[in-house]
Design a protein around this motif. Structure first.
Motif, mmCIF file in Angstrom:
data_model
loop_
_atom_site.group_PDB
_atom_site.id
_atom_site.type_symbol
_atom_site.label_atom_id
_atom_site.label_comp_id
_atom_site.label_asym_id
_atom_site.label_seq_id
_atom_site.Cartn_x
_atom_site.Cartn_y
_atom_site.Cartn_z
ATOM 1 N N GLU A 1 25.539 57.457 71.579
ATOM 2 C CA GLU A 1 24.301 57.232 72.312
ATOM 3 C C GLU A 1 24.264 58.157 73.525
ATOM 4 O O GLU A 1 25.261 58.308 74.221
ATOM 5 N N PRO A 2 23.130 58.770 73.814
ATOM 6 C CA PRO A 2 23.021 59.591 75.030
ATOM 7 C C PRO A 2 23.020 58.704 76.262
ATOM 8 O O PRO A 2 22.889 57.480 76.179
ATOM 9 N N ASP A 3 23.175 59.330 77.419
ATOM 10 C CA ASP A 3 23.185 58.586 78.673
ATOM 11 C C ASP A 3 21.849 57.889 78.920
ATOM 12 O O ASP A 3 21.781 56.856 79.567
ATOM 13 N N ASP A 4 20.781 58.469 78.379
ATOM 14 C CA ASP A 4 19.452 57.871 78.495
ATOM 15 C C ASP A 4 19.305 56.780 77.432
ATOM 16 O O ASP A 4 19.306 57.071 76.233
ATOM 17 N N PRO A 5 19.194 55.510 77.818
ATOM 18 C CA PRO A 5 19.133 54.422 76.834
ATOM 19 C C PRO A 5 17.903 54.471 75.946
ATOM 20 O O PRO A 5 17.880 53.847 74.887
ATOM 21 N N GLU A 6 16.869 55.216 76.359
ATOM 22 C CA GLU A 6 15.653 55.299 75.562
ATOM 23 C C GLU A 6 15.757 56.351 74.461
ATOM 24 O O GLU A 6 14.958 56.347 73.517
ATOM 25 N N ALA A 7 16.730 57.266 74.557
ATOM 26 C CA ALA A 7 16.865 58.335 73.581
ATOM 27 C C ALA A 7 17.628 57.845 72.351
ATOM 28 O O ALA A 7 18.464 56.951 72.447
ATOM 29 N N PRO A 8 17.369 58.424 71.178
ATOM 30 C CA PRO A 8 18.061 57.994 69.960
ATOM 31 C C PRO A 8 19.502 58.492 69.923
ATOM 32 O O PRO A 8 19.870 59.438 70.623
ATOM 33 N N ARG A 9 20.309 57.853 69.093
ATOM 34 C CA ARG A 9 21.679 58.300 68.906
ATOM 35 C C ARG A 9 21.689 59.663 68.227
ATOM 36 O O ARG A 9 20.791 60.005 67.466
ATOM 37 N N ARG A 10 22.748 60.431 68.479
ATOM 38 C CA ARG A 10 22.821 61.761 67.879
ATOM 39 C C ARG A 10 24.265 62.075 67.478
ATOM 40 O O ARG A 10 25.211 61.483 67.983
ATOM 41 N N LEU A 11 24.396 63.026 66.576
ATOM 42 C CA LEU A 11 25.706 63.465 66.114
ATOM 43 C C LEU A 11 26.278 64.437 67.143
ATOM 44 O O LEU A 11 25.615 65.410 67.532
ATOM 45 N N VAL A 12 27.503 64.183 67.608
ATOM 46 C CA VAL A 12 28.120 65.044 68.613
ATOM 47 C C VAL A 12 29.519 65.443 68.158
ATOM 48 O O VAL A 12 30.224 64.666 67.517
ATOM 49 N N GLN A 13 29.889 66.666 68.469
ATOM 50 C CA GLN A 13 31.260 67.138 68.267
ATOM 51 C C GLN A 13 31.930 67.119 69.631
ATOM 52 O O GLN A 13 31.568 67.879 70.517
ATOM 53 N N PHE A 14 32.914 66.240 69.805
ATOM 54 C CA PHE A 14 33.435 65.983 71.140
ATOM 55 C C PHE A 14 34.835 66.531 71.383
ATOM 56 O O PHE A 14 35.326 66.477 72.506
ATOM 57 N N HIS A 15 35.493 67.051 70.357
ATOM 58 C CA HIS A 15 36.852 67.570 70.546
ATOM 59 C C HIS A 15 37.104 68.586 69.445
ATOM 60 O O HIS A 15 36.850 68.302 68.270
ATOM 61 N N ALA B 1 30.142 47.686 69.033
ATOM 62 C CA ALA B 1 31.048 48.774 69.393
ATOM 63 C C ALA B 1 30.249 50.060 69.319
ATOM 64 O O ALA B 1 29.551 50.315 68.331
ATOM 65 N N GLY B 2 30.310 50.853 70.360
ATOM 66 C CA GLY B 2 29.534 52.079 70.385
ATOM 67 C C GLY B 2 30.154 53.135 71.263
ATOM 68 O O GLY B 2 31.116 52.881 72.002
ATOM 69 N N LEU B 3 29.601 54.332 71.167
ATOM 70 C CA LEU B 3 30.061 55.469 71.958
ATOM 71 C C LEU B 3 28.898 55.962 72.811
ATOM 72 O O LEU B 3 27.764 56.014 72.348
ATOM 73 N N VAL B 4 29.211 56.314 74.045
ATOM 74 C CA VAL B 4 28.199 56.817 74.975
ATOM 75 C C VAL B 4 28.530 58.267 75.310
ATOM 76 O O VAL B 4 29.650 58.573 75.750
ATOM 77 N N ASP B 5 27.594 59.155 75.080
ATOM 78 C CA ASP B 5 27.793 60.587 75.315
ATOM 79 C C ASP B 5 27.592 60.895 76.794
ATOM 80 O O ASP B 5 26.625 61.535 77.198
ATOM 81 N N ALA B 6 28.518 60.413 77.620
ATOM 82 C CA ALA B 6 28.444 60.606 79.070
ATOM 83 C C ALA B 6 29.795 60.260 79.676
ATOM 84 O O ALA B 6 30.602 59.550 79.067
#
Length: 306
Positions: A59-73, A161-166
């Motif tokens: 999930e992005p830091d903005d709670p109104e934005a949709p979830r997105r696929l991220v490459q984090f490592h 359980a979730g992930l926050v992109d921030a």
């Protein structure tokens, strides 16, 4: 168990990519062994690099934005080379996992909708050929597993359980995202709080445990949040009374939460507490009790309160 991901053959280079993991189950801080095999078609293929990356939905830091696929490592496993027509090359790797890697499995059961994969990126000028995603299953560190089991024993049940992109304010992190585990509050602790979120930030020496507590008055639309932070060593995890430890943390955090709420303006919504930037409590030294971490002496030793 061996898992393999295969990319469709590239239409313009004829290149195919195959990624295989010797064992897709792992833990934070370990290395994930496997190999990437690239095979050229009818023409030579200049490869710029071969790179692996952990990918998940956050999930992005903005709670109104949709979830997105991220490459984090990510990590590069091969630099530039030319793959001759009809030839192949196998690249063995040991992909290093960050100590902060989110957990996707607990007790052999996937944590709700959390999914993670290892993506292979083969850079070929002027485009990218990407191998198929290989699933990765991340089990908790012993300290994390003990804390989750203690919460279950105390009556907490996981609800999300979730992930926050921030990044978290005031917290040392190496990854650009963090994991949040939400629980229904156990009856013993209900009243002062209605919601509990748990965040783990691990490093080679120990674990930082963050309790994000909320007290909502649904009819009034009022909320008060507070964050309490604790540290614990990995050493001696199997000898600790984890139920007593986690209970002590919860009581200390609830006391802080109640004290902050008592001085809050309940006529308006409070977005965050002053505890957000509060430094974490000092780690409990191996062989000692809870000390200042939980506000009292622990089992099997005297506390060293700070």
């Amino acid at each position: 168990m061996r898992l393999t991901g295969v990319s469709p053959e590239s239409g313009w280079t004829g290149l195919s990519v195959r990624t295989a993991l010797a064992n897709p189950s792992t833990r934070p801080g370990l290395r994930l062994p496997g190999r990437v095999t690239v095979i050229a078609g009818s023409t030579d293929v200049p490869v710029l690099h071969v790179r692996l990356g952990l990918v998940t939905t956050a999930e992005p830091d903005d709670p109104e934005a949709p979830r997105r696929l991220v490459q984090f490592h990510q990590a590069t496993v091969a630099d530039g080379f030319v793959l001759r027509a009809g030839r192949g090359r196998t690249i063995p790797f040991e992909f290093p996992l960050s100590w902060e890697t989110p957990v996707t499995i607990f007790g052999g059961v996937p944590l709700l909708s959390l999914r993670m994969g290892l993506r292979t990126e083969v850079a070929v000028e002027p485009r990218l050929d990407q191998g198929a995603m290989v699933p990765v299953f991340v089990h908790p560190l012993p300290t994390q597993a003990h804390i989750l089991a203690a919460l279950d024993t105390l009556g907490f049940s996981m609800r999300q359980a979730g992930l926050v992109d921030a990044r978290l304010p005031g917290v040392e992190q190496t990854l650009p995202l963090h994991q949040r585990l939400g629980f229904w509050v156990a009856p013993l602790y209900a009243g002062p709080i209605t919601e509990l979120e748990l965040i783990f930030i691990a490093n080679p020496a120990g674990l930082e445990v963050i309790f994000w507590m909320d007290r909502r008055l649904a009819l009034a639309g009022i909320t008060h949040q507070s964050i309490s932070r604790f540290r614990i060593w990995h050493v001696g995890a199997d000898r600790r009374d984890w139920v007593a430890t986690v209970d002590g943390w919860l009581r200390a955090a609830i006391n802080r939460h109640a004290a902050a709420a008592a001085h809050a303006d309940w006529s308006a919504t409070i977005a965050e507490s002053a505890h957000v930037s509060r430094p974490p409590d000092e780690p409990t030294r191996p062989g000692f009790g809870l000390g200042g971490t939980a506000g009292g002496a622990g089992i099997g030793g005297s506390g060293d309160g700070t």
